[in-house]
Design a protein around this motif. Structure first.
Motif, PDB file in Angstrom:
ATOM      1  N   HIS A  50       4.653  -1.472   0.487  1.00 57.60           N
ATOM      2  CA  HIS A  50       4.414  -2.535   1.471  1.00 57.60           C
ATOM      3  C   HIS A  50       4.470  -3.865   0.730  1.00 57.60           C
ATOM      4  CE1 HIS A  50       2.248   0.753   3.904  1.00 57.60           C
ATOM      5  NE2 HIS A  50       3.471   0.574   4.372  1.00 57.60           N
ATOM      6  N   GLU A  87       1.557  -6.105  -0.271  1.00 58.98           N
ATOM      7  CA  GLU A  87       0.455  -5.475  -1.005  1.00 58.98           C
ATOM      8  C   GLU A  87       0.876  -5.515  -2.480  1.00 58.98           C
ATOM      9  OE1 GLU A  87      -0.062  -1.667   0.944  1.00 58.98           O
ATOM     10  OE2 GLU A  87      -0.388  -2.632   2.873  1.00 58.98           O
ATOM     11  N   ARG A  95       5.275  -6.806   4.766  1.00 61.09           N
ATOM     12  CA  ARG A  95       5.036  -5.357   4.745  1.00 61.09           C
ATOM     13  C   ARG A  95       6.335  -4.552   4.837  1.00 61.09           C
ATOM     14  NH1 ARG A  95       0.825  -1.780   6.135  1.00 61.09           N
ATOM     15  NH2 ARG A  95       1.487   0.122   7.168  1.00 61.09           N
ATOM     16  N   HIS A 118      -1.249   0.896  -2.806  1.00 58.36           N
ATOM     17  CA  HIS A 118      -1.328   0.029  -1.622  1.00 58.36           C
ATOM     18  C   HIS A 118      -2.455  -0.988  -1.754  1.00 58.36           C
ATOM     19  CE1 HIS A 118       1.294   2.461   1.130  1.00 58.36           C
ATOM     20  NE2 HIS A 118       1.083   3.324   0.170  1.00 58.36           N
ATOM     21  N   GLU A 119      -2.545  -1.829  -0.703  1.00 61.45           N
ATOM     22  CA  GLU A 119      -3.718  -2.702  -0.569  1.00 61.45           C
ATOM     23  C   GLU A 119      -4.256  -2.578   0.850  1.00 61.45           C
ATOM     24  OE1 GLU A 119      -2.944  -6.735  -1.755  1.00 61.45           O
ATOM     25  OE2 GLU A 119      -2.214  -6.115  -3.729  1.00 61.45           O
TER      26      GLU A 119
HETATM   27 ZN   LIG Z   1       0.104  -0.130   2.265  1.00 60.90          ZN
END
Ligand SMILES: [Zn+2]
Length: 844
Positions: free
Chosen positions: A129, A132, A206, A245-246
């Motif tokens: 993403h 992120e 994203r 991810h974040e």
């Molecule tokens: Zn993510």
């Protein structure tokens, strides 16, 4: 207080840089090879100070390859925006000399895992993403560390492992966010969440170029980014794969093990019992050592095979998910102290090294996992009463081809059925777990709250007729390469060309002709005619191209039709007479000339980017047809006259003022087509575009319950994504080209229509027992069964088309794309019921 903390953090930052970043990111890690530049030396700024552009990340890995014989660098493909997809491989110089040999030994070990002398292969992957971003910065630190660290532990890793590293899974999305964060960065940095730096403009970073979520695409393989990556995966078949991810700014850090109740029931248990808890111990130790807070067990699932952290689980490996609370920008306030970009990077980096540590220490455990995986898969296949799946649609070459392409991508064994146009996928094969995921529509899960879809049967998404075969079959010719269209040259006609509309690429073909100025007509009734001495049936919506009624001459037309046919793999028939054996003649009043779609779509703030992206991608990539994307903020000054079709996907559309709404209404009344999808349809109904009504929600929980049950109770009601069957009116233009009335659709929303009061408006209706696959709450079943799925209302000289479901879901619903494309291409011939013929004959 807060200001004071920020001030002290900002004071500390340059101090940190003077000390070198080693103390912050890797304290007590020994000596480094000074001939290898740190990321800071290479980039000219400290990691965490700036967001690093994708090309600089690529350049750094290339530089490590140039300087060190522990590193090799590979380009595995490129994105739509021509950014390179790269992988760096880290191992000892000795292993690097024998890389291909090691790879082949490793692959031949797959099934038995006997030779544990072969180096362990693991894959670290970052930043799927784009917004992120911390993990790609951590990838730079990891790459530097593996190349330059002179510690005994690092030597042991490189001697005994092949570590492949993909620094950026989504280069286009990453750069979109990188520019945003860097261009708005203040000096001093602004931690206030209201600052523009922390509030990316629509659609955000994203997604990839076409606004798709690449972290759903591992199963669907819609995008070249994914297909290149999957090919690399199968080339190496790692034992471990990470996915970083974040999440929200106020969250801490997440690592596996995940939610126990959502373990995938067809993935062998060994993974959940022996791998996740064990690796969790290493992650815990690493996070504790730097004082980071974290959580495990309470969220995220790996049910769906299309996440970066789950795909590998379906091939006997272990996927690990890391989620970091986001600074989204360089520093941002939280409920405690502000979170800095550097802090988020440090957690991701620490997790990367912990993964490498754990993988090597648990090598025996991972080899056992793979062994158990294939043993269990074999047992599951042997105990299944289904011996295989037989499928094909002989009337739709391109859809069958696309499905076979996908099976080949996932390394599924496919055979031709002797003396038939069918294909057969046996259950007795190494990749049975993936076969089951692709073909089964109802796997029972323990939990009813889904992070995403609750079913993902691809055979239904492709809408291909199939049967479960319960007796054994003789395996004939194996399919190893994509299907090739048997393209016999078209015979030139002086009268007309006829084309059946059952193929997936029919709209690509029509558009190619219209774009060359050719008039294309469609038969709104069926007929049977003589083609080359043989009588042939043509169904509703068959395509007629008359030779005389064109602006081009017969030779030019022949060339245009031939080229379009070759490009789209479409069979074109030559006919010498307009007189039919039965049904309508070719010059009938039931034959309508199609208008070339001049399409626009409202996009921007408040509009579902991924749904809009599905349409943009479908038209661009599969039809080679443009669609104008009108930003909602500019809509007021757009003249609609140049378009005949307007698409509105899910969205709130709050930025359309009354004038704009009235403008669209007048334009519809003038004879144009408004296509609305899901909450776009809700919007059209609420704004008085049609007389149709929305069904009233009857799913409210009654009685009294404890507060902590709310998230489970309410979560269970959400229609996260399930497959339903509809009855489709195949005599209506939207249903043209479908050979059966029963069609599977994908629904993941809460748009429900009341039944129409007039007879001919309901083009598709959910059946009485509509659930085909996935989870459905009993209250939702009551709302959905026998209700309309597609409605068309004639408004003035135009029409409004309402879809309750998502016909283009994730670029993968080949089975329902045709519903949407018919709406787009055939809107102009959808007149008020009964009026289509009588009006015309009265005008003599
Ligand atoms: Zn993510």
């Amino acid at each position: 207080m807060l200001k004071k903390i920020i001030a002290s953090l900002l004071f500390m930052l340059p101090f940190m840089l003077l000390q070198g970043q080693a103390n912050y990111f890797y304290p007590n890690k020994g000596n480094f090879d000074t001939s290898i530049p740190t990321p800071e030396q290479f980039l000219g700024y400290a990691i965490g100070e700036q967001h690093t552009r994708h090309d600089r990340i690529v350049a750094y890995l290339k530089e490590l390859d140039r300087l060190s014989d522990k590193v090799s660098f590979e380009i595995i493909g490129e994105t739509f925006e021509h950014r390179a997809q790269v992988v760096a491989i880290f191992s000892s110089p000795e292993n690097h000399k024998n890389l291909e040999q090691i790879r082949l030994q490793h692959l031949s070990n797959q099934l038995n895992g006997t030779n544990n002398k072969v180096p362990l292969v693991i894959h670290l992957a970052y930043n799927v993403h784009g917004n992120e971003p911390s993990s790609s910065e951590a990838a730079l630190l990891t790459a530097y560390y593996l190349t330059a660290s002179q510690s005994e532990q690092t030597k042991e890793w490189l001697n005994n492992m092949i570590i492949t590293l993909d620094p950026v899974i989504n280069p286009d999305g990453r750069d979109r966010h990188t520019h945003w964060a860097n261009m708005h960065k203040g000096t001093p940095a602004v931690a206030d969440p209201n600052d523009r730096e922390h509030n990316e403009i629509w659609p955000g970073g994203r997604f990839n170029h076409y606004w798709f979520d690449l972290n759903r695409d591992w199963f669907l393989g819609t995008f070249p980014e994914t297909r290149n990556r999957i090919n690399f995966f199968h080339k190496w078949r790692p034992y471990v794969q990470t996915d970083h991810h974040e999440m929200g700014t106020n969250s801490t850090f997440y690592f596996d093990p995940g939610k126990e109740s959502s373990n995938n029931p067809i993935v062998p248990d060994y993974l959940y019992k022996n791998i996740y808890p064990k690796f969790g111990e290493y992650f815990t130790k690493a996070a504790n050592s730097i004082g980071s807070m974290y959580f495990t067990k309470e969220a995220f699932d790996k049910l769906y095979p299309g996440y970066g952290s789950s795909y590998i689980n379906f091939y006997g490996g272990a996927g690990f998910l890391f989620e970091q609370g986001s600074s989204r920008g360089h520093v941002q306030e939280t409920t405690t102290i502000p979170i800095t970009f550097g802090f988020t990077i440090r957690n991701q980096f620490t997790a990367s090294l912990a993964t490498i540590t754990a993988a090597l220490a648990e090598k025996e455990n991972l080899i056992e996992l793979r062994k158990q995986f294939y043993v269990t898969a074999k047992q599951q296949a042997a105990s299944s009463i289904i011996k295989g799946y037989r499928f094909s649609d002989p009337n739709d070459f391109n859809r069958t081809k696309a499905f076979i392409d996908l099976l080949l991508l996932h390394r599924i064994d496919i055979y031709k059925v002797p003396n038939s146009t069918d294909y057969f996928v046996p259950t007795a094969q190494d990749n049975y777990i993936m076969v089951k995921s692709i073909f089964e529509n109802q796997i029972t899960y323990k939990d009813s709250t889904f992070y995403d879809a609750s079913t993902w049967s691809l055979i239904h998404a492709y809408g291909l007729p199939f049967t479960e075969v319960k007796s054994s079959m003789v395996l004939a010719e194996k399919i190893n390469t994509p299907l090739v269209f048997n393209n016999t040259p078209i015979v030139k006609s002086n009268y007309a060309y006829l084309v059946s509309n059952t193929d997936y690429n029919i709209h690509q073909f029509i558009y190619a002709l219209q774009n060359e100025g050719v008039f294309v007509q469609t038969a709104t009734r069926t007929f049977n005619t003589n083609i080359n001495g043989e009588n042939m049936n043509f169904g509703f919506g068959s395509i007629i191209i008359s030779v005389q009624q064109q602006k081009v001459n017969a030779d030019e037309l022949y060339n245009i039709v031939s080229n379009a046919s070759v490009a789209a793999n479409i069979k074109v028939h030559t006919v010498a007479t307009g007189f039919s054996n039965s049904g309508i003649d070719l010059g009938s009043n039931y034959v309508k000339t199609l208008k070339k779609p001049e399409a626009a779509m409202i996009i921007g703030n408040g509009v579902a980017a991924s749904e809009a992206g599905e349409i943009w991608h479908l038209l661009d990539q599969r039809l080679h047809m443009p669609i104008t994307k009108i930003d909602i903020l500019n809509f007021a000054r757009v003249r609609l006259e140049r378009y005949n079709t307007l698409v509105m996907v899910s969205g709130a559309y709050n930025f359309l003022d009354k004038n704009s709404v009235d403008k669209i209404k007048a334009w519809v009344q003038d004879g144009n087509t408004l296509i609305t999808i899901k909450s776009g349809a809700d919007w059209a109904i609420k704004n008085g575009f049609t007389k149709f009504k929305l069904a009233v929600d009857s799913t409210t929980t009654k009685g009294r319950l404890d507060y902590d049950r709310a998230s489970d109770m309410e979560g269970a009601k959400a229609l996260g994504g399930s497959i339903f069957s509809i009855d489709l009116d195949t005599t209506h233009p939207i249903g043209y080209g479908f050979s059966k009335r029963k069609v599977s659709v994908y629904k993941n929303n809460s748009t429900f229509f009341q039944n129409s009061t007039s007879a001919y408006n309901t083009i598709a209706q959910y059946t009485n027992t509509p659930l085909v696959g996935g989870y459905l709450h009993p209250n939702t079943l009551k709302m959905i069964k026998n209700s309309p799925s597609i409605l068309v209302g004639a408004e003035g000289s135009g029409r409004v088309i309402l879809f309750a479901d998502e016909p283009n879901f994730r670029g993968t619903w080949y089975g329902t794309n045709k519903l949407f494309l018919n709406a787009l291409f055939l809107g102009s011939i959808m007149t008020a019921p009964g009026a289509d013929y009588s009006e015309e004959v009265d005008k003599h």
